[in-house]
Design an enzyme around this catalytic site. Structure first.
Site, PDB file in Angstrom:
ATOM      1  N   TRP A 311       0.842  -1.214   0.000  1.00  0.00           N
ATOM      2  CA  TRP A 311       0.000   0.000   0.000  1.00  0.00           C
ATOM      3  C   TRP A 311       0.869   1.253   0.000  1.00  0.00           C
ATOM      4  CZ3 TRP A 311      -5.485   1.115   1.353  1.00  0.00           C
ATOM      5  CH2 TRP A 311      -6.316   0.008   1.102  1.00  0.00           C
ATOM      6  N   ILE A 332       0.127   1.947   8.421  1.00  0.00           N
ATOM      7  CA  ILE A 332      -0.875   1.002   7.911  1.00  0.00           C
ATOM      8  C   ILE A 332      -0.873  -0.292   8.735  1.00  0.00           C
ATOM      9  CG2 ILE A 332      -1.571  -0.400   5.919  1.00  0.00           C
ATOM     10  CD1 ILE A 332      -0.702   1.907   4.134  1.00  0.00           C
ATOM     11  N   ASP A 343     -12.211  -3.935  16.637  1.00  0.00           N
ATOM     12  CA  ASP A 343     -13.305  -4.649  15.957  1.00  0.00           C
ATOM     13  C   ASP A 343     -13.557  -6.025  16.538  1.00  0.00           C
ATOM     14  OD1 ASP A 343     -13.808  -2.684  14.146  1.00  0.00           O
ATOM     15  OD2 ASP A 343     -12.762  -3.631  12.472  1.00  0.00           O
ATOM     16  N   VAL A 440     -11.486   4.203   8.542  1.00  0.00           N
ATOM     17  CA  VAL A 440     -10.850   3.379   7.505  1.00  0.00           C
ATOM     18  C   VAL A 440      -9.348   3.665   7.411  1.00  0.00           C
ATOM     19  CG1 VAL A 440     -11.097   4.852   5.463  1.00  0.00           C
ATOM     20  CG2 VAL A 440     -11.275   2.380   5.229  1.00  0.00           C
ATOM     21  N   THR A 487     -14.750  -6.385   2.065  1.00  0.00           N
ATOM     22  CA  THR A 487     -14.560  -7.033   3.372  1.00  0.00           C
ATOM     23  C   THR A 487     -15.829  -7.233   4.200  1.00  0.00           C
ATOM     24  OG1 THR A 487     -14.118  -4.966   4.598  1.00  0.00           O
ATOM     25  CG2 THR A 487     -12.224  -6.028   3.549  1.00  0.00           C
ATOM     26  N   GLU A 491     -16.724  -9.613   7.524  1.00  0.00           N
ATOM     27  CA  GLU A 491     -16.799  -8.869   8.788  1.00  0.00           C
ATOM     28  C   GLU A 491     -18.084  -9.184   9.538  1.00  0.00           C
ATOM     29  OE1 GLU A 491     -14.004  -5.067   7.529  1.00  0.00           O
ATOM     30  OE2 GLU A 491     -16.138  -5.014   7.103  1.00  0.00           O
ATOM     31  N   PHE A 564     -15.545  -8.795  -5.633  1.00  0.00           N
ATOM     32  CA  PHE A 564     -14.673  -8.155  -4.655  1.00  0.00           C
ATOM     33  C   PHE A 564     -14.300  -9.179  -3.589  1.00  0.00           C
ATOM     34  CE2 PHE A 564     -16.727  -4.551  -6.558  1.00  0.00           C
ATOM     35  CZ  PHE A 564     -15.777  -3.537  -6.511  1.00  0.00           C
TER      36      PHE A 564
HETATM   37  C1  0FV Z   1      -8.899  -2.209   6.763  1.00  0.00           C
HETATM   38  O1  0FV Z   1      -9.307  -3.293   7.417  1.00  0.00           O
HETATM   39  C2  0FV Z   1      -7.472  -2.050   7.046  1.00  0.00           C
HETATM   40  F1  0FV Z   1      -7.150  -1.809   8.274  1.00  0.00           F
HETATM   41  C3  0FV Z   1      -6.540  -2.163   6.104  1.00  0.00           C
HETATM   42  C4  0FV Z   1      -6.805  -2.739   4.760  1.00  0.00           C
HETATM   43  C5  0FV Z   1      -5.184  -1.665   6.349  1.00  0.00           C
HETATM   44  C6  0FV Z   1      -4.840  -0.755   5.262  1.00  0.00           C
HETATM   45  C7  0FV Z   1      -5.373   0.549   5.427  1.00  0.00           C
HETATM   46  C8  0FV Z   1      -6.537   1.034   5.018  1.00  0.00           C
HETATM   47  C9  0FV Z   1      -7.743   0.299   4.584  1.00  0.00           C
HETATM   48  C10 0FV Z   1      -6.618   2.476   4.938  1.00  0.00           C
HETATM   49  P1  0FV Z   1     -10.845  -3.510   7.754  1.00  0.00           P
HETATM   50  O2  0FV Z   1     -11.579  -3.901   6.545  1.00  0.00           O
HETATM   51  O3  0FV Z   1     -10.920  -4.407   8.935  1.00  0.00           O
HETATM   52  O4  0FV Z   1     -11.279  -2.031   8.181  1.00  0.00           O
HETATM   53  P2  0FV Z   1     -12.702  -1.669   8.818  1.00  0.00           P
HETATM   54  O5  0FV Z   1     -12.648  -0.182   8.960  1.00  0.00           O
HETATM   55  O6  0FV Z   1     -13.722  -2.137   7.846  1.00  0.00           O
HETATM   56  O7  0FV Z   1     -12.786  -2.342  10.120  1.00  0.00           O
HETATM   57 MN    MN Z   2     -13.618  -3.529   6.292  1.00  0.00          MN
HETATM   58 MN    MN Z   3     -11.814  -4.144  10.758  1.00  0.00          MN
HETATM   59 MN    MN Z   4     -16.116  -2.898  14.169  1.00  0.00          MN
HETATM   60 MN    MN Z   5     -12.943  -1.326  12.031  1.00  0.00          MN
END
Ligand code: 0FV
Ligand code: MN
Ligand code: MN
Ligand code: MN
Ligand code: MN
Length: 604
Positions: A311, A332, A343, A440, A487, A491, A564
């Site tokens: 990334w 990251i 989470d 995010v 995702t 999730e 996806f």
């Molecule tokens: C997202 O994970 C995440 F933390 C990633 C892919 C690391 C790279 C950085 C970014 C996406 C910016 P996840 O799908 O668990 O995030 P959410 O917010 O959906 O829990």
């Molecule tokens: Mn996610």
């Molecule tokens: Mn997450």
């Molecule tokens: Mn959560």
């Molecule tokens: Mn999260």
């Protein structure tokens, strides 16, 4: 009532005045925070609390393998040759006297990943092209008009989409005869992705070209066929630059009239970039192993250092940005670890304490944390201070308040989501997005990139604050939409709050397919907004490009074939292939035949 996939919906919360100054880690806040109530004593946590797990697989990358990545290619050995080739290309740019040939050359410089070596020359050439509207080719040839439009917008020039009116018939649709001009159709398709909101002619252009290209792609020559498939899979404007460069070299070498000097330069530059990738990757990989968090949290969290580096490499890829790549990789990896704590693993009580500790940003605050959180907090604290120290020492700028504030805002957003989950609350889509464009992580990532690329973050004026805030929000949405598309199914299975797709299903009473289309539509609208920033914002183009790169890497990570999936949390052969090509396999420069297509279906 159902929200329409329309412009007013997005603009109703984007940018959001209420959130402007506070929500995106831009202006450092005072410590006190009313919306988060935290007890200040150590949580009485128990090891018997039922905890979830992410069920994530271990990393697919072996530490020793990563440390062994040292290319045979020596930058110094080829330095004189590179300079000579650069001179050749500069001459070529000057001597090419047809506007179309010059634009095609510039387009090739972009696609081959060497545009940054010729920034000044490209700027000058495009300026001339912008002023020259006497050229008839530039009015009647669909390929020429489309390429001119795309390149000029990409470089921040104001050009109107009205140039495409000439290609319509009396009934107001695109002339059907155009469908025979495959090259022109392909160029129009790519140009349509530079649209602003409200430019319906470009929406029509995208629909028209997609349909026709889909129909004719089977009956054309093999190289053009590859190009069409590749473009229909993911448009050029949404692609990761260095991966595209690697793919395009294989195409370019088969192109009639290809320039051998340019191809050689592209290969040498790719190898050069790869050596800096390897150096940075080895360094951050050592850092992560020494921290030991991957191992400590292996039962529930993602250990994704190489994926994080991918990334970071997509956000800034040129050799001079090694320090930025390393810092962005760290943030990251921290984001995914801490996101998993919020989470999946932590209890709401623990998460309140962690949020408070980050907000207070002192070592005393660490004392209140449960044991398992202390290492993570201290690692984050040290990492930010270390990055801040380097910049302070070298440039005299103190970026620590911005970086830590980005984390405070992110942890607050994580906490809101954890509370939604524990209370079973389903927010509206708009409510969800206001929080989740921060959670995010991309606004924080961009903040790191700004800090590391030398942007002075001290608010000079309210316009500046507003522009930075806008771009951070757009970066948030650019990643949130593809992330949810890729995702949210897993999730929800593992136990997480509803994401944009589910919030919209709940609110609008629609099926998952309809909701997914809606979210994809919002992703397109977000691109249109960011395209406009490229033309209108006074921020350096490099920063807007970083925000776009976040959208690109997110989309390319989560899009898999026709659907996806989670290419970050659960990387597969597509991801493995990409890492090997960017980080492990130098190009043979003198290879007479070149390399055959290495990716099926153009999906890299
Ligand atoms: C997202 O994970 C995440 F933390 C990633 C892919 C690391 C790279 C950085 C970014 C996406 C910016 P996840 O799908 O668990 O995030 P959410 O917010 O959906 O829990
Ligand atoms: Mn996610
Ligand atoms: Mn997450
Ligand atoms: Mn959560
Ligand atoms: Mn999260």
């Amino acid at each position: 009532m159902a929200l329409q996939m329309t412009v007013p919906f997005l603009s109703s919360f984007l940018p959001n005045p209420r959130h402007r100054l506070t929500a995106h880690g831009f202006i450092p806040q005072k410590r006190a925070s009313k919306d988060i109530s935290c007890s200040t004593t150590t949580a009485t946590y128990s090891t018997t609390v039922p905890r979830r797990s992410g069920n994530y697989k271990p990393s697919i990358w072996d530490y020793d393998f990563v440390q062994s990545l040292v290319s045979d290619y020596k930058v110094e050995t080829h330095a004189t040759r590179v300079e000579k080739l650069k001179e050749d290309v500069k001459h070529l740019l000057k001597e090419t006297n047809s506007s179309l040939a010059q634009m095609e050359l510039i387009d090739n410089l972009h696609r081959l990943g060497v545009r940054w070596l010729f920034e000044t020359e490209i700027k000058q050439a495009l300026y001339t092209i912008l002023l020259d509207n006497t050229n008839i080719e530039m009015k009647e040839d669909l390929h020429a008009v489309s390429t001119r439009f795309r390149l000029l917008r990409q470089h921040g020039h104001k050009v109107s989409a009205d140039v495409f009116n000439d290609f319509k018939d009396e009934k107001g649709g695109f002339k059907t005869s155009l469908s025979l001009d495959i090259k022109g159709m392909l160029s129009l398709y790519e140009a349509s992705h530079l649209a602003f909101q409200g430019e319906t002619i470009l929406d029509e252009a995208r629909a028209f070209t997609s349909t026709h290209l889909m129909d004719i792609r089977k009956n054309i020559d093999p190289v053009l066929h590859k190009k069409v498939e590749h473009a229909l899979d993911i448009p050029l404007h949404w692609r990761i630059e260095k991966l595209e460069a690697r793919w395009y070299m294989d195409i370019y070498m088969r192109e009639e009239g290809m320039n051998p000097s340019l191809l050689e330069l592209a290969k040498l530059h790719f190898n050069n970039v790869q050596t800096t990738f390897q150096r940075s990757l080895r360094s951050v990989s050592r850092w992560w192993k020494d921290l030991g968090l991957g191992e400590q949290y292996s039962s529930f969290a993602r250990d994704r250092l190489v994926e994080s580096f991918f990334w970071a490499a997509a956000v800034t890829s040129e050799p001079q940005f090694g320090r930025c790549q390393e810092a962005v990789t760290k943030v990251i990896q921290f984001i995914s670890t801490i996101d998993d704590i919020y989470d999946v693993y932590g209890t709401v009580d623990e998460l309140e304490l962690f949020t408070d500790a980050v907000d207070r940003w002192d070592l005393k605050a660490m004392e209140q944390l449960p044991e398992y959180m202390k290492t993570c907090f201290l690692a984050l604290y040290n990492s930010i201070n270390e990055i801040g120290y380097e910049i302070l020492k070298e440039e005299g700028r103190n970026v620590i308040p911005y970086l830590r504030n980005a984390w405070t805002e992110m942890c607050k957003a994580y906490l809101v989501e954890a509370k939604w989950y524990s209370s079973g609350y389903t927010p509206t889509l708009e409510e969800f997005l206001q929080t989740s464009l921060i959670s995010v992580g991309s606004p924080a990532i961009l903040m790191y990139a700004f800090a590391l690329l030398g942007q002075n973050l001290a608010p000079e004026s309210s316009d500046f604050v507003e522009e930075v805030s806008d771009i951070l929000q757009l970066a948030g949405l650019m990643v949130r939409f593809p992330d949810d598309l890729g995702t949210s199914t897993d999730e929800l299975k593992r136990g997480d709050n509803p994401k944009s797709i589910q919030c919209y299903m709940h609110e609008a009473g629609v099926t998952e397919d309809v909701a997914r289309d809606h979210i994809m539509g919002l992703f397109r609208e977000t691109w249109k907004k960011i395209n406009k920033s490229l033309v209108e914002s006074s921020l350096p183009q490099a920063f807007i490009n970083c925000a776009m790169n976040l959208g690109r890497v997110a989309y390319c990570t989560y899009k898999h074939g026709d659907g996806f999936s989670d290419g970050y949390g659960d990387p597969g052969s597509q991801e493995e292939r990409r890492f090997m090509c960017l980080f492990a396999e130098p190009l043979q420069v003198d290879e007479a035949k070149g390399i055959s297509f290495y990716v099926d279906g153009g999906s890299a």
